[in-house]
Write an enzyme that holds these catalytic residues in place. Structure first.
Site, PDB file in Angstrom:
ATOM      1  CG  HIS A  26      34.164  41.470  29.185  1.00  0.00           C
ATOM      2  ND1 HIS A  26      35.341  42.148  28.953  1.00  0.00           N
ATOM      3  CD2 HIS A  26      34.529  40.217  29.608  1.00  0.00           C
ATOM      4  CE1 HIS A  26      36.361  41.343  29.252  1.00  0.00           C
ATOM      5  NE2 HIS A  26      35.895  40.174  29.640  1.00  0.00           N
ATOM      6  NE  ARG A  61      35.216  41.670  40.757  1.00  0.00           N
ATOM      7  CZ  ARG A  61      35.599  40.676  41.566  1.00  0.00           C
ATOM      8  NH1 ARG A  61      35.660  40.864  42.870  1.00  0.00           N
ATOM      9  NH2 ARG A  61      35.907  39.498  41.094  1.00  0.00           N
ATOM     10  CG  ASN A  74      32.220  43.272  33.133  1.00  0.00           C
ATOM     11  OD1 ASN A  74      32.756  42.195  32.926  1.00  0.00           O
ATOM     12  ND2 ASN A  74      31.391  43.480  34.137  1.00  0.00           N
ATOM     13  CG  HIS A 100      36.375  35.215  27.653  1.00  0.00           C
ATOM     14  ND1 HIS A 100      35.090  35.741  27.642  1.00  0.00           N
ATOM     15  CD2 HIS A 100      37.103  36.022  28.463  1.00  0.00           C
ATOM     16  CE1 HIS A 100      35.056  36.807  28.427  1.00  0.00           C
ATOM     17  NE2 HIS A 100      36.264  37.002  28.939  1.00  0.00           N
ATOM     18  CG  HIS A 122      29.499  38.607  28.056  1.00  0.00           C
ATOM     19  ND1 HIS A 122      29.392  39.469  29.129  1.00  0.00           N
ATOM     20  CD2 HIS A 122      30.587  37.836  28.296  1.00  0.00           C
ATOM     21  CE1 HIS A 122      30.380  39.222  29.980  1.00  0.00           C
ATOM     22  NE2 HIS A 122      31.118  38.243  29.497  1.00  0.00           N
ATOM     23  CD  GLU A 163      39.834  39.094  29.866  1.00  0.00           C
ATOM     24  OE1 GLU A 163      39.709  40.254  30.315  1.00  0.00           O
ATOM     25  OE2 GLU A 163      38.857  38.359  29.572  1.00  0.00           O
ATOM     26  CE  LYS A 167      32.696  38.583  39.670  1.00  0.00           C
ATOM     27  NZ  LYS A 167      32.253  39.032  38.343  1.00  0.00           N
ATOM     28  NE  ARG A 217      26.879  23.907  57.725  1.00  0.00           N
ATOM     29  CZ  ARG A 217      26.843  22.725  58.331  1.00  0.00           C
ATOM     30  NH1 ARG A 217      27.949  22.187  58.817  1.00  0.00           N
ATOM     31  NH2 ARG A 217      25.697  22.100  58.454  1.00  0.00           N
ATOM     32  CE  LYS A 266      39.548  40.081  38.370  1.00  0.00           C
ATOM     33  NZ  LYS A 266      39.013  38.869  37.777  1.00  0.00           N
ATOM     34  CD  GLU A 324      30.727  42.120  39.563  1.00  0.00           C
ATOM     35  OE1 GLU A 324      29.697  41.455  39.647  1.00  0.00           O
ATOM     36  OE2 GLU A 324      31.630  41.875  38.760  1.00  0.00           O
TER      37      GLU A 324
HETATM   38  N1  LIG Z   1      36.339  33.554  38.235  1.00  0.00           N
HETATM   39  C1  LIG Z   1      36.568  34.556  37.420  1.00  0.00           C
HETATM   40  O1  LIG Z   1      36.707  35.706  37.823  1.00  0.00           O
HETATM   41  C2  LIG Z   1      36.697  34.272  35.950  1.00  0.00           C
HETATM   42  C3  LIG Z   1      37.173  35.262  35.090  1.00  0.00           C
HETATM   43  C4  LIG Z   1      37.324  34.945  33.740  1.00  0.00           C
HETATM   44  C5  LIG Z   1      36.992  33.677  33.278  1.00  0.00           C
HETATM   45  N2  LIG Z   1      36.529  32.733  34.152  1.00  0.00           N
HETATM   46  C6  LIG Z   1      36.190  31.378  33.693  1.00  0.00           C
HETATM   47  O2  LIG Z   1      37.378  30.776  33.208  1.00  0.00           O
HETATM   48  C7  LIG Z   1      37.021  29.757  32.290  1.00  0.00           C
HETATM   49  C8  LIG Z   1      37.963  29.824  31.115  1.00  0.00           C
HETATM   50  O3  LIG Z   1      39.270  29.622  31.574  1.00  0.00           O
HETATM   51  P1  LIG Z   1      40.471  29.228  30.600  1.00  0.00           P
HETATM   52  O4  LIG Z   1      40.439  30.099  29.430  1.00  0.00           O
HETATM   53  O5  LIG Z   1      41.670  29.162  31.441  1.00  0.00           O
HETATM   54  O6  LIG Z   1      40.005  27.795  30.052  1.00  0.00           O
HETATM   55  P2  LIG Z   1      40.325  26.292  30.506  1.00  0.00           P
HETATM   56  O7  LIG Z   1      40.463  26.166  31.956  1.00  0.00           O
HETATM   57  O8  LIG Z   1      39.302  25.462  29.836  1.00  0.00           O
HETATM   58  O9  LIG Z   1      41.745  26.020  29.832  1.00  0.00           O
HETATM   59  C9  LIG Z   1      41.863  26.072  28.423  1.00  0.00           C
HETATM   60  C10 LIG Z   1      42.484  24.804  27.853  1.00  0.00           C
HETATM   61  O10 LIG Z   1      43.885  24.797  28.129  1.00  0.00           O
HETATM   62  C11 LIG Z   1      44.258  23.578  28.773  1.00  0.00           C
HETATM   63  N3  LIG Z   1      45.387  23.924  29.641  1.00  0.00           N
HETATM   64  C12 LIG Z   1      45.362  24.656  30.762  1.00  0.00           C
HETATM   65  N4  LIG Z   1      46.601  24.912  31.195  1.00  0.00           N
HETATM   66  C13 LIG Z   1      47.450  24.313  30.333  1.00  0.00           C
HETATM   67  C14 LIG Z   1      48.861  24.222  30.246  1.00  0.00           C
HETATM   68  N5  LIG Z   1      49.659  24.889  31.085  1.00  0.00           N
HETATM   69  N6  LIG Z   1      49.393  23.507  29.245  1.00  0.00           N
HETATM   70  C15 LIG Z   1      48.582  22.876  28.337  1.00  0.00           C
HETATM   71  N7  LIG Z   1      47.251  22.939  28.357  1.00  0.00           N
HETATM   72  C16 LIG Z   1      46.683  23.655  29.348  1.00  0.00           C
HETATM   73  C17 LIG Z   1      43.024  23.119  29.462  1.00  0.00           C
HETATM   74  O11 LIG Z   1      43.038  21.743  29.707  1.00  0.00           O
HETATM   75  C18 LIG Z   1      41.944  23.512  28.471  1.00  0.00           C
HETATM   76  O12 LIG Z   1      41.856  22.556  27.455  1.00  0.00           O
HETATM   77  C19 LIG Z   1      35.570  29.975  31.935  1.00  0.00           C
HETATM   78  O13 LIG Z   1      34.790  28.981  32.532  1.00  0.00           O
HETATM   79  C20 LIG Z   1      35.252  31.341  32.543  1.00  0.00           C
HETATM   80  O14 LIG Z   1      33.903  31.436  32.964  1.00  0.00           O
HETATM   81  C21 LIG Z   1      36.377  33.014  35.457  1.00  0.00           C
HETATM   82 ZN   LIG Z   2      36.986  38.473  30.238  1.00  0.00          ZN
END
Ligand SMILES: NC(=O)c1ccc[n+]([C@@H]2O[C@H](COP(=O)([O-])OP(=O)(O)OC[C@H]3O[C@@H](n4cnc5c(N)ncnc54)[C@H](O)[C@@H]3O)[C@@H](O)[C@H]2O)c1
Ligand SMILES: [Zn+2]
Length: 373
Positions: free
Chosen positions: A259, A252, A256, A276, A263, A195, A153, A131, A237, A247
């Site tokens: 976006h 917030r 976007n 992305h 998307h 971003e 999030k 929990r 942010k 939101e």
């Molecule tokens: N929670 C939120 O507010 C929010 C906002 C934006 C995106 N997201 C989510 O984030 C995700 C995308 O995140 P991302 O772009 O970080 O992708 P990711 O976590 O998949 O990382 C990208 C790649 O880089 C590698 N990697 C990470 N750090 C590294 C490092 N220091 N050195 C070498 N390799 C490294 C990872 O293994 C992966 O292959 C999506 O699932 C998206 O939905 C969430």
């Molecule tokens: Zn984004």
């Protein structure tokens, strides 16, 4: 909310003010080895569930493990395959069961070591296990450092929809070591910069100018410049999140910017075709052209964004893919209310406005005007 340097674990600290859920983001270079002391300074910890992915683990898991162990924290190391498919029910079940098998209890903490995938997944495990467990984030991609680790999030995907199962679960602290970006693949790094540019356009003209003036050191991942852009992005942010944590007020939504187009592009081009941030880059320029068509944005400012994004190695052209599919993807976007298209439209650098009732043909003209040639 100006960055301060009161922490022994960071050269800059950004406070995220969310009443009893407030926390600090500690930003430094080479502070990964301080993780143990940092966690212990925030609360008494005897057991940590450390979640990472296969790529990140190879570089940094042992370093973090040693740092935690040195504080006499028992560590359960859980490594999942790198990539979006790990944000799943199946992986979550595996993590719940492994944590349980290694005697997780309500005093355990969860530490996320990785990019946005690991932050979202580990945060979801923290929010749901017994929990709710205290959650600490060590974001290792630029996207995670400037975006996904701020705002609380967390969640996973279902096969039919991204991020559809989840909740808000604020961390107790975020530790950012910009030196870990050295090992990040170039394409991932550049994608995160989209971003960063977004924050300048939506909230901070001076920051936008700073980016324009520092393209080369940004591309070189210069540590001083990296600290500055990560800290300022987190601050911006955090300001938005603090005013609209869940939101509900609409504020917030400005995050976007670009976006809705992004998307649609991600969906129609097929997930994985564009990273992305790459799709955000294309999307921001569509939103800017939309601003021009609505008579609220100066074309010279679209040009400035175009030039900055190009200099940062990001895509700026709209690909010639199925236009009907793009429109219907935008109509299915969650920002659509009562069938009308809504966009975050820029009015100048530093100000964007949520604009309802955008006619579909105008929205699509801003898209097709981005075709090459
Ligand atoms: N929670 C939120 O507010 C929010 C906002 C934006 C995106 N997201 C989510 O984030 C995700 C995308 O995140 P991302 O772009 O970080 O992708 P990711 O976590 O998949 O990382 C990208 C790649 O880089 C590698 N990697 C990470 N750090 C590294 C490092 N220091 N050195 C070498 N390799 C490294 C990872 O293994 C992966 O292959 C999506 O699932 C998206 O939905 C969430
Ligand atoms: Zn984004």
């Amino acid at each position: 909310m100006s960055p301060t340097n009161t922490s022994p674990f960071a050269s800059q600290t950004v406070h995220v003010p969310l009443s009893e859920r407030s926390y600090d983001i500690s930003i430094g270079t080479g502070n990964l080895a301080e993780v143990g002391r940092w966690t212990a300074s925030l609360r008494t910890v005897t057991h940590a569930v450390l979640i990472s992915d296969s790529n990140v683990a190879e570089h940094y898991l042992e370093n973090v493990n040693e740092s935690l162990t040195a504080e006499r924290i028992r560590v359960t190391k859980l490594v999942v395959p790198a990539g979006e498919p790990s944000k799943s029910v199946a992986t979550s079940q595996e993590l719940w069961e492994k944590a349980l098998a290694d005697r997780v209890d309500r005093k355990s903490i969860v530490v996320a070591l990785g990019g946005g995938v690991i932050g979202d997944l580990a945060g979801f495990i923290a929010a749901t296990m017994t929990r709710g467990l205290d959650f600490f984030q060590i974001p290792t991609t630029l996207l995670a450092q400037v975006d996904s680790s701020v705002g609380g999030k967390v969640g996973i995907n279902l096969p039919a929809a991204k991020n559809i199962v989840g909740c808000f679960w604020q961390p107790k602290g975020v530790l950012i070591d910009t030196a870990v970006l050295e090992t990040l693949p170039r394409r991932e790094y550049l994608s995160g910069l989209a971003e960063v540019v977004k924050y300048g356009v939506i909230l901070d003209p001076e920051f936008f100018e700073y980016l324009e003036a520092n393209v080369q050191p940004i591309l070189d991942r210069d540590s001083t410049v990296l600290q500055k852009i990560v800290a300022r992005s987190c601050e911006l942010k955090a300001q938005v999140v603090a005013e609209d944590e869940r939101e509900t007020t609409g504020l917030r939504a400005i995050l976007n910017y670009g976006h809705t187009y992004c998307h649609a592009l991600e969906t129609v081009a097929g997930y994985g075709e564009y990273l992305h941030g790459e799709a955000v880059s294309v999307g921001m320029l569509c939103a800017s052209r939309l601003g021009e068509k609505l008579g609220v944005f100066d074309p010279a400012l679209t040009e400035r964004q175009h030039n900055l994004l190009t200099a940062l190695g990001l895509p700026v052209e709209v690909p010639r893919i199925d236009e009907d599919a793009i429109l219907s993807a935008m109509q299915r976007d969650k920002k659509v209310e009562h069938g009308k298209l809504r966009f975050i439209v820029p009015h100048c650098i530093g100000k964007v406005v949520l604009t309802p009732d955008v006619p579909a043909d105008v929205a699509m003209a801003a898209w097709t005007d981005g075709y090459a040639g």
